[in-house]
Motif scaffolding. Structure first.
Motif: not given
Length: 344
Positions: A265-277
């Motif tokens: 998946t691509g970038a998260a809305k309004n967030s530089f970071t993203i983290h999967a669980g």
């Protein structure tokens, strides 16, 4: 979670544009007061980041850091929520604080809770005290999925690697307990490490292996489906460094070989970071992540005030993962149903 330059700027929060069912709840929600949520983000009584799900006896527990930052990351505690239907979420309050480890100074970065032989182990990222400056990984033993928890070692399980150029190369632990009871831990930022845990779950056993996965940045997450092992992680798209995406690799065994399978998946809305669980619950697979789309009361979401969201995770016949579209509706829609995507 990655250290970022102060010049990074992101789009304004989407919260004002959300449909009525997705409007934020008030900060006034009480501990143990169940809240029904239809749509993303799923946690709305506080800002939450770095989601880590765990299923125990028909209940899904969700662990996260409590985002309280303004001009930078500030996370002083880990919180836990639970659900039995993916619709109603119960707030169990604060699980731990970094200073519950006597050797730590603060900074409750990414974590994961796992169960092994009826006991619970919480693997965390913290800032070590001045005796070993930099980030470190601690492990706590917990009586139940919602605590109480206590330092299981009296010292860090992993301390920052002085041979890397940053003081946060050893962060974001993820643990997989295999079917034979063997436990593995992966972690890292830019450098990705993998090691087997000792049977007591609080020591490393054998050599630490460094993995080299395409575009790996941080936030690894291990899971297994059938005979295939998956390692999902935050990455930069090829030639871009404006925001993290999620990519993944697969292997026939934890020891590899690991094969890059592409972007999830691509970038998260309004967030530089993203983290999967990633977790299987009631027969369905789910991808948890965070974005900055939620506002609470008069406080807008941002890259430092993130919120946990969730989508269905679907597989192709060859075991590869179907690309995930981040949606406002989330899992309130059935698997595979098209939703309204968040704007990047």
């Amino acid at each position: 979670m990655i250290k970022l330059p102060a010049i990074v700027t992101l789009a304004a929060s989407l919260a004002g544009a959300l449909p009525a069912y997705a409007q934020p709840l008030s900060q006034a929600a009480h501990v143990d007061d169940p809240q029904r949520v239809d749509g993303n983000p799923i946690i709305r009584d506080r800002f939450t980041a770095d989601p880590a799900p765990l299923t125990v006896d028909g209940t899904l527990y969700l662990y996260a850091g409590h985002d309280e930052g303004d001009e930078g990351f500030r996370i002083d505690e880990w919180v836990v929520y639970s659900t039995r239907d993916m619709k109603t979420w119960t707030n169990h309050g604060v699980l731990m604080q970094p200073t519950d480890f006597a050797w730590a100074e603060g900074e409750a970065w990414a974590s994961q809770m796992v169960e092994h032989e009826g006991r619970f182990y919480f693997y965390t990222t913290v800032e070590h005290d001045d005796s070993h400056p930099g980030k470190a990984i601690g492990v706590a033993a917990c009586d139940t999925p919602v605590g109480p928890c206590r330092d299981a070692r009296g010292s860090a399980l992993v301390r920052d690697n002085p041979e890397t150029w940053r003081g946060w190369s050893d962060i974001d632990p993820t643990v997989l307990v295999d079917d034979d009871g063997t436990a593995w831990m992966a972690w890292g930022n830019s450098n990705l490490y993998l090691a087997r845990l000792a049977p007591n779950m609080v020591e490393l056993e054998g050599e630490v292996q460094e993995l080299h996965l395409t575009n790996f940045l941080e936030g690894p997450w291990l899971h297994r489906r059938g005979n295939l092992y998956y390692l999902t992680y935050a990455s930069f798209a090829e030639g871009e460094q404006d925001a993290e995406h999620l990519s993944y690799a697969t292997a026939p065994a934890m020891t590899g070989p690991w094969t890059y399978r592409g972007e999830l998946t691509g970038a998260a809305k309004n967030s530089f970071t993203i983290h999967a669980g990633i977790e299987k619950f009631n027969g369905q697979w789910y991808l948890f992540y965070h974005n900055g789309a939620l506002s609470i009361d008069d406080v807008e979401g941002s890259e430092y005030r993130r919120s946990v969201a969730v989508e269905h995770l679907l597989y192709n016949e060859d075991g590869s993962l179907k690309p995930v579209v981040q949606t406002i509706e989330g899992v309130s829609l059935p698997p595979g149903a098209p939703g309204t995507p968040f704007e990047e």
